[in-house]
Enzyme design. Structure first.
Site, mmCIF file in Angstrom:
data_model
loop_
_atom_site.group_PDB
_atom_site.id
_atom_site.type_symbol
_atom_site.label_atom_id
_atom_site.label_comp_id
_atom_site.label_asym_id
_atom_site.label_seq_id
_atom_site.Cartn_x
_atom_site.Cartn_y
_atom_site.Cartn_z
ATOM 1 C CB CYS A 121 29.283 -16.880 63.316
ATOM 2 S SG CYS A 121 28.830 -18.269 64.369
ATOM 3 C CD GLU A 156 16.501 -7.400 52.685
ATOM 4 O OE1 GLU A 156 15.595 -6.883 52.008
ATOM 5 O OE2 GLU A 156 17.635 -7.643 52.214
ATOM 6 C CB CYS A 161 27.720 -19.759 60.394
ATOM 7 S SG CYS A 161 29.431 -19.960 60.938
ATOM 8 C CB CYS A 166 27.386 -23.168 63.782
ATOM 9 S SG CYS A 166 27.234 -21.360 63.734
ATOM 10 C CD GLU A 311 14.567 -2.484 52.385
ATOM 11 O OE1 GLU A 311 14.808 -2.846 51.208
ATOM 12 O OE2 GLU A 311 15.347 -2.690 53.325
ATOM 13 C CD1 TRP A 319 17.990 -4.743 44.262
ATOM 14 C CD2 TRP A 319 17.184 -6.774 43.852
ATOM 15 N NE1 TRP A 319 16.740 -4.803 44.824
ATOM 16 C CE2 TRP A 319 16.221 -6.043 44.592
ATOM 17 C CE3 TRP A 319 16.893 -8.091 43.488
ATOM 18 C CZ2 TRP A 319 14.999 -6.578 44.955
ATOM 19 C CZ3 TRP A 319 15.669 -8.636 43.845
ATOM 20 C CH2 TRP A 319 14.734 -7.880 44.574
ATOM 21 C CG HIS A 362 17.505 0.204 44.746
ATOM 22 N ND1 HIS A 362 16.376 0.865 45.183
ATOM 23 C CD2 HIS A 362 17.238 -1.116 44.862
ATOM 24 C CE1 HIS A 362 15.469 -0.015 45.539
ATOM 25 N NE2 HIS A 362 15.965 -1.231 45.362
#
Length: 684
Positions: A121, A156, A161, A166, A311, A319, A362
């Site tokens: 959160c 990323e 939440c 929140c 990246e 993935w 990966h």
């Protein structure tokens, strides 16, 4: 490399990637081999620390940074610099167990279990305090280390939440935005379905078991999530600065991400970086390149200065739906594409392949085999050599004559609108078609949001600007008045910033600029199509297929260039042109194909006298981009075909005016398959 240089002026392109030595602390032989291999491959930069919280603070309050300091020291001694990551993207188990409030609550009210990453959160005071403490420890250790050149904030950012903390923060956010609950009710149109709120305390976030039909609520919740995420990122940045960190900051953004308004998040860091994972070989390489190139240009345009490719994959991901290997040459082509579009780095995920868990297959610089005699390692080493020979590219900028408006808040509203099509508005696809048509002609393109300043461009495309914000209609009007070439499409100027429909005619605020009014819009079924054709008696015989959406317009000064071929609106305008002030405004009435946009921008640039980077018609397989310093222009000509492609005489003549720094022109004026040719031209 001086850490005070916040504008990324440094020697050379950063080359390397994500490195996780914590996975190999019990294997000193492997750590030594990593160092040898990195030097062999020409790697000069690694990112460390992003997911190392359990190693940095194995128990609450007990910090162990010695192993990380040892790695940073050894890397620096071997000429390799570190981008230091903060570990907030994946909290340790002890933190979730002791403080369950740090775990997210979903939209149905269920608190999540400890899992994956980014399950935390952003509002939680406990989580913020724990992040601040670990960041402070890292800054105290590495703020003055000469080997640490940047801070990588989390990883990323994404997700949301719905916990009580929140909900409370959301209500406070709304109170700051709206003058009163009556103001909110009016701007959200809550009179519809008797949804009027008596107080801010009654408002709850959108939920699959609650409210989803108040579009103003949905839109403001997404804005709140962006603001709360940005506030958390700034909290992280400030925690580092308070502890003495002077190095610039970044956080890695993602491809075509709809979860956050990146223009807002970009304000929290010094340098933009992003993670690029195109689906190579799924379609023609040049099509993939243009889609990926649009994302490069979007990231660069967020600050209009060099960004970082944080990246990319050396071989295949693990993935995506299908994990295809990159054919020989594609890795180099993709790496140089990032540099061509303004990146000052080529960084990979990952340096050494993990042995277990979700990313064990990966791609990596060093795979499970562990040797340096692999095909992939050979390509990586070759790219390292090439980059080291072109240090002068670092810090150079990109100048663009053209811009495409690509705005995520507009997309949020449009995809929630319940309008002429609820299954497929194809906003992204439309923007890519427009972007591709301009790139095919040999232009640099900025990909901007409605917040951006449009002055300085000669040509602006504004596709499907359904929602207006940041006074975009006034910016566009001024742009045309001052002599710009503007293209607007169907489904534009429909609603205000709270997704309330404009009254009095659309596209709102642009009817005079465009010389028309949209009267109706037709949503076509899957498989249906119409055609945009030349006016009867025109003689040109143009015919372009259009699908999905067809706008019906009433002209008030604009001239029709194409009309619809069939249906009850046969003969209605399908493409219009209107002179306004010193400029020209075009309106595209229907969702046309790539061939239409190719033809349209070819004619527009010729009529307006807007010159591309290279003269002559470019082969379909080529992409041309440029970067500039005060003295030089660097042209990048990239061939996205396996076969050699022949250049025209005018194009060759332009290239011969400069000096070829990389790649080569072979016999008969051809560029080899999957090759990048870099040409330096004096601009003084």
């Amino acid at each position: 490399m001086r850490k005070e240089q916040m504008d990324m002026k440094h020697a050379g392109i950063w080359y390397g990637g994500d490195y996780y030595p914590e996975q190999w602390l019990n294997h000193p032989d492997i750590l030594k081999q990593d160092m040898d291999y990195m030097k062999k491959a020409g790697i000069n930069t690694v990112t460390m620390g992003m997911f190392a919280w359990s190693f940095l603070e194995p128990e609450e309050g007990r910090y162990e940074l010695g192993w990380l300091k040892e790695r940073v020291d050894e890397l620096y001694q071997n000429g390799i610099y570190t981008i230091m990551g903060t570990p907030s993207g994946a909290r340790p188990k002890w933190l979730s167990d002791k403080y369950p409030e740090v775990l997210r609550v979903d939209d149905t009210g269920r608190r999540q279990l400890f899992s994956g990453r980014h399950n935390h959160c952003f509002t939680s005071p406990v989580y913020r305090e724990k992040v601040k403490r670990i960041n402070k420890k890292l800054a105290e250790e590495f703020a003055s280390h000469p080997g640490v050149i940047m801070w990588h904030i989390s990883n990323e950012y994404g997700g949301e939440c719905h916990c009580s903390l929140c909900q409370k923060a959301f209500r406070l956010w709304l109170k700051k935005k709206y003058d009163s609950i009556e103001d909110l009710n009016r701007r959200w149109c809550t009179a519809f379905w008797s949804h009027i709120y008596q107080s801010f305390d009654q408002i709850e976030s959108p939920s699959s078991i609650g409210e989803t039909m108040v579009h103003g609520l949905n839109l403001d919740w997404k804005r709140f999530v962006t603001d709360q995420t940005a506030d958390f990122a700034l909290w992280e940045v400030n925690s580092l600065k308070e502890a003495g960190a002077l190095q610039p900051t970044t956080t890695n953004l993602m491809y075509d991400f709809k979860g956050l308004n990146y223009q807002r998040l970009a304000q929290t860091v010094d340098v933009i970086s992003w993670d690029s994972y195109p689906l190579w070989h799924k379609e023609k390489e040049v099509l993939t390149a243009r889609d990926n190139g649009m994302q490069h240009d979007f990231m660069r345009s967020l600050k209009r200065k060099p960004f970082l490719l944080m990246e990319s994959c050396p071989s295949s991901t693990n993935w995506q739906g299908v994990s295809r290997l990159k054919k020989p040459g594609i890795l180099s082509l993709a790496s140089w594409q990032a540099v061509a579009h303004g990146s000052d780095s080529v960084l990979y995920f990952q340096i050494r392949q993990s042995r277990g868990c979700s990313e064990k297959f990966h791609g990596a610089v060093i795979d499970h085999y562990g040797g340096s005699d692999t095909r992939v390692f050979g390509e990586i080493s070759q790219i390292g050599k090439e980059l080291s020979c072109l240090e002068e590219l670092a810090g150079t900028g990109v100048k663009s004559k053209a811009a495409v408006i690509y705005d995520v808040e507009n997309r949020w509203a449009m995809e929630d609108a319940q309008g002429p099509r609820n299954n497929g508005l194809f906003y992204h696809e439309t923007c890519v078609k427009i972007y591709s048509a301009i790139k095919k002609l040999g232009f640099n393109v900025d990909v901007v949001t409605m917040d951006s300043d449009l002055s300085g461009y000669q040509m602006v495309a504004a596709p499907m600007i359904y929602l207006y914000r940041s006074h975009i209609h006034e910016k566009l009007k001024r742009f045309v008045q001052d002599g710009g070439q503007l293209m607007v499409t169907y489904w534009s100027g429909i609603v205000d910033e709270e997704d309330m429909c404009f009254l009095g005619g659309v596209p709102h605020g642009l009817t005079e600029v465009l010389g028309l009014r949209s009267t109706e819009i037709d949503g076509l079924y899957e498989g249906d199509c119409n055609y945009m054709v030349s006016l009867p008696g025109n003689g040109e015989g143009k015919r372009f297929e259009c699908r999905n959406l067809c706008d019906l317009v009433s002209l008030s000064g604009a001239a029709p260039l194409l009309v619809y071929e069939k249906d009850f609106y046969k003969g209605y305008p399908a493409l219009t042109k209107n002179s306004y002030g010193k400029g020209t405004a075009y309106y595209v009435c229907a969702d046309a194909g790539q061939d239409f946009y190719d033809d349209f921008f070819h004619n527009l640039t010729i009529e307006a006298g807007i010159k591309p980077l290279l003269e002559g018609r470019l082969p379909e397989e080529l992409e041309v981009s440029s970067r500039e310093s005060e003295r030089y222009e660097y042209l990048f000509i990239q061939n996205y075909s396996e076969k050699a492609v022949k250049l025209g005489e005018k194009t060759l003549s332009c290239i011969e005016e400069g000096t070829i720094l990389a790649g080569k022109i072979i016999e008969d004026g051809k560029i080899n398959g999957y090759e990048t040719v870099i040409v330096r031209k004096d601009v003084r």
